[in-house]
Design an enzyme around this catalytic site. Structure first.
Site, PDB file in Angstrom:
ATOM      1  N   GLU A  53      53.676  49.585  62.777  1.00 25.00           N
ATOM      2  CA  GLU A  53      54.826  49.622  63.692  1.00 25.00           C
ATOM      3  C   GLU A  53      55.699  48.381  63.590  1.00 25.00           C
ATOM      4  O   GLU A  53      56.236  47.907  64.598  1.00 25.00           O
ATOM      5  CB  GLU A  53      54.377  49.877  65.136  1.00 25.00           C
ATOM      6  N   HIS A 276      48.886  47.393  71.868  1.00 27.08           N
ATOM      7  CA  HIS A 276      47.556  47.560  71.284  1.00 27.08           C
ATOM      8  C   HIS A 276      46.875  46.197  71.196  1.00 27.08           C
ATOM      9  O   HIS A 276      47.541  45.162  71.127  1.00 27.08           O
ATOM     10  CB  HIS A 276      47.651  48.142  69.872  1.00 27.08           C
TER      11      HIS A 276
END
Length: 413
Positions: A53, A276
């Site tokens: 990402e 995360h």
């Protein structure tokens, strides 16, 4: 030192894996967090860094510039409309790279999810460290947006199968295989069980001699400032969807000595690196006496059950895709018939075969434009779902052949 590693290991490898959640214009405090990640990576000096990402190439260039002294080799994997978001930084020279884009990756009309535009992929890079050949894989699979009604489960199972096949067919010359990334699957999900069972990859969390971090190794936790607390309500401790998996081949063995996850906030910082948690593994590579052929894993009876379960999910997706293909095709035919009817009515009026147009010209034009629009949209959707059907059929065929081979090998044991 654990018993399996009593002899001095040939190599220690420290691996850092993180889904950075760096979506331009959308992710909170993106630039500040990218700088935090760069600071930590330069201070810690890991051997290998696997990131997901990193959607903006500007962010990748920022990281590359900041980390060039510690990580002289790096690579950014480009795919899809906005990019795969995958990049790698290495202390050791990267000898080769390759990108495989998954055949199925959601739907282009699901704009609120956006996975289709990312071109979800698996990136491969080859390293040679102390004459040991490493195949390193970094990936990011389709997200799970609703666990109870997961419309993307068949796509994610197909991605897990393609990932396993890609690893199997590209790693035969490697001594060590390592996979890191956001797999968007819980440890008990069929996709991760299929991937591990088919490739023989080991989970660093379950194998680690020492573990420090979130309970159960969770990498998406409620304590993280950026996570969606509502989505995690069914999971009070969080969920584990980020992994570092590995295996040794030929005459090499790999062991995870220590695994660490961050715990909501970056060490010494007031905010996390991402929504995360980072996963950091310390791996030992050693040589053992007798060489074994790559991909010569023992066939486990449980793998047959996993394959059957995966095939069932693929067939469920296939039936849904066939229904969508039929619906979009029928809509396209209806729009085409409407256009033909309008064309006949228009020609009849022009040549005097019929009474003057019963509809005002403006309404007639609007109706024709809508018919053209419906024809184009439904035609594109029909083509998309026809491709989806073919991919799902092909995957089901591959699984059927693999299952037959497994059953044959089990019957001859």
């Amino acid at each position: 030192m654990p018993a399996a590693m009593e002899k001095e290991p040939l190599l220690q490898l420290r691996v850092f894996d993180l889904n950075c959640w760096a979506i331009r214009y959308l992710s909170k405090l993106r630039q500040e967090r990218v700088q935090m990640i760069a600071d930590t990576l330069s201070q810690e000096g890991y051997d290998l860094v696997l990131l997901q990402e990193v959607w903006s190439e500007t962010d990748y260039r920022t990281l590359k510039q900041r980390l060039s002294a510690c990580y002289p080799s790096s690579h950014y994997f480009r795919s899809g409309v906005i990019g795969s978001g995958l990049c790698v930084f290495s202390k050791y020279p990267i000898l080769d790279t390759f990108l495989y884009q998954y055949s199925l990756n959601g739907y282009p009309y699901m704009l609120q999810h956006g996975d289709w535009f990312c071109g979800k992929s698996v990136g491969l890079l080859v390293l040679k460290i102390q004459e040991i050949v490493f195949n390193i894989y970094v990936t990011h699979l389709h997200a799970e947006y609703c666990r109870e009604k997961d419309a993307y489960l068949p796509h994610r199972v197909v991605q897990a199968w393609e990932l396993g096949q890609f690893i199997q067919h590209t790693s035969k010359a490697a001594d060590v295989v390592l996979l890191g990334g956001d797999l968007n699957m819980h440890p008990e999900d069929v996709g991760i069980r299929l991937l591990r069972g088919w490739t023989g990859l080991r989970d660093s969390f379950t194998d680690a001699e020492r573990f420090e971090g979130c309970e159960d190794g969770c990498t998406l936790v409620p304590d993280n400032y950026f996570t969606n607390k509502k989505e995690l309500q069914p999971f009070p401790l969080g969920i584990r969807i980020d992994y570092i998996l590995y295996k040794g081949q030929s005459n090499f063995a790999v062991k995870c000595d220590r695994l660490v996850t961050t715990t909501g906030k970056a060490p010494g910082k007031s905010i996390p690196y991402s929504d995360h948690e980072a996963v950091i593994a310390t791996l030992y590579v050693k040589r053992h006496g007798e060489a074994k052929a790559p991909n010569s894993n023992t066939v486990e009876p449980a793998l047959v059950d996993i394959m059957n379960e995966a095939r069932t999910e693929v067939r469920v997706g296939l039936h849904a895709a066939q229904r969508q293909r039929y619906s979009s095709g029928r809509m396209a035919i209806l729009a085409l018939l409407l256009l033909l009817l309008q064309a006949v009515m228009g020609l009849s009026s022009l040549v005097g075969w019929a009474s003057p147009q019963p509809f005002p010209k403006f309404s007639f034009s609007v109706l024709g434009s809508l018919a053209v629009l419906v024809l184009l949209v439904s035609g594109v959707l029909h083509i998309f779902h026809a491709i989806e059907v073919k991919v799902l059929q092909g995957t089901e065929d591959q699984m059927r052949l693999a299952l037959q081979s497994l059953q044959d090998r089990l019957s001859t044991k």
